[in-house]
Motif scaffolding. Structure first.
Motif, PDB file in Angstrom:
ATOM      1  N   HIS A   6       0.803  -1.278  -0.083  1.00  0.00           N
ATOM      2  CA  HIS A   6      -0.167  -0.138  -0.198  1.00  0.00           C
ATOM      3  C   HIS A   6       0.967   1.132   0.008  1.00  0.00           C
ATOM      4  CE1 HIS A   6      -2.720  -3.162   1.189  1.00  0.00           C
ATOM      5  NE2 HIS A   6      -3.903  -2.174   0.794  1.00  0.00           N
ATOM      6  N   GLU A   8       2.457   4.148  -1.785  1.00  0.00           N
ATOM      7  CA  GLU A   8       2.163   5.244  -2.671  1.00  0.00           C
ATOM      8  C   GLU A   8       3.360   5.402  -3.479  1.00  0.00           C
ATOM      9  OE1 GLU A   8      -0.343   8.570  -1.583  1.00  0.00           O
ATOM     10  OE2 GLU A   8      -1.739   7.405  -0.692  1.00  0.00           O
ATOM     11  N   GLY A  12       1.612   4.376  -6.346  1.00  0.00           N
ATOM     12  CA  GLY A  12       1.003   5.672  -6.979  1.00  0.00           C
ATOM     13  C   GLY A  12      -0.438   5.796  -6.478  1.00  0.00           C
ATOM     14  N   ASP A  13      -1.161   4.695  -6.496  1.00  0.00           N
ATOM     15  CA  ASP A  13      -2.641   4.745  -6.128  1.00  0.00           C
ATOM     16  C   ASP A  13      -3.175   3.567  -5.703  1.00  0.00           C
ATOM     17  OD1 ASP A  13      -2.770   3.810  -8.637  1.00  0.00           O
ATOM     18  OD2 ASP A  13      -4.422   4.729  -9.361  1.00  0.00           O
ATOM     19  N   TRP A  15      -5.002   2.432  -3.516  1.00  0.00           N
ATOM     20  CA  TRP A  15      -6.595   1.862  -3.075  1.00  0.00           C
ATOM     21  C   TRP A  15      -7.221   2.050  -4.237  1.00  0.00           C
ATOM     22  CZ3 TRP A  15      -7.067   0.202   1.502  1.00  0.00           C
ATOM     23  CH2 TRP A  15      -5.957   0.300   2.355  1.00  0.00           C
ATOM     24  N   LYS A  16      -6.885   2.133  -5.518  1.00  0.00           N
ATOM     25  CA  LYS A  16      -7.676   1.936  -6.729  1.00  0.00           C
ATOM     26  C   LYS A  16      -7.359   0.557  -7.383  1.00  0.00           C
ATOM     27  CE  LYS A  16      -8.629   4.423 -10.998  1.00  0.00           C
ATOM     28  NZ  LYS A  16      -8.530   5.399 -11.887  1.00  0.00           N
ATOM     29  N   ARG A  18      -6.864  -1.879  -9.942  1.00  0.00           N
ATOM     30  CA  ARG A  18      -6.279  -1.808 -11.437  1.00  0.00           C
ATOM     31  C   ARG A  18      -5.658  -3.203 -11.588  1.00  0.00           C
ATOM     32  NH1 ARG A  18      -2.043   2.689 -11.065  1.00  0.00           N
ATOM     33  NH2 ARG A  18      -1.207   1.405 -12.799  1.00  0.00           N
ATOM     34  N   ARG A  77      -7.353   2.421   5.761  1.00  0.00           N
ATOM     35  CA  ARG A  77      -6.742   3.702   5.518  1.00  0.00           C
ATOM     36  C   ARG A  77      -6.754   4.510   7.008  1.00  0.00           C
ATOM     37  NH1 ARG A  77      -9.568   4.763  -0.252  1.00  0.00           N
ATOM     38  NH2 ARG A  77     -10.911   3.102   0.848  1.00  0.00           N
TER      39      ARG A  77
END
Length: 103
Positions: A6, A8, A12-13, A15-16, A18, A77
């Protein structure tokens, strides 16, 4: 491990959702240690047993929030609801268990 997955700076993201993150350059699913020679031979048996165990619990008992303790947000989070030692785990919480009545 959770923190690494997790981060970033790396993802990068994180929690998205992909799914393309798990495809190689040819579009083939990449799953190290999840399939093939290195997969656990007992995993299908364990999954079936776990499913039956949980299904039996849910069939016979109702799990309800405690009347004395408010519900917490267990989204990772919001780290105030978690203990981070060697592993990430939710802080203890109370629930009521009530026997289901079948007519």
């Amino acid at each position: 491990m959770w923190k690494l997955h997790h981060d970033e700076k790396i993802w990068g993201d994180p929690w998205k959702f992909r799914p393309e993150r798990f495809l190689d350059q040819n579009g083939v699913l990449w799953m190290p240690f999840g399939i093939g020679k290195r997969a656990c031979l007992a995993e299908p048996f364990a999954r079936a047993r776990y499913f039956l165990y949980v299904a039996t619990l849910l069939r016979n008992w109702s799990f309800c929030p405690s009347k004395d303790q408010p519900l917490r947000d267990y989204d990772p989070r919001h780290m105030e609801n978690f203990d981070l030692q060697l592993t990430l785990r939710p802080k203890p919480y109370l629930c009521r268990i009530e026997k289901r009545e079948w007519n």
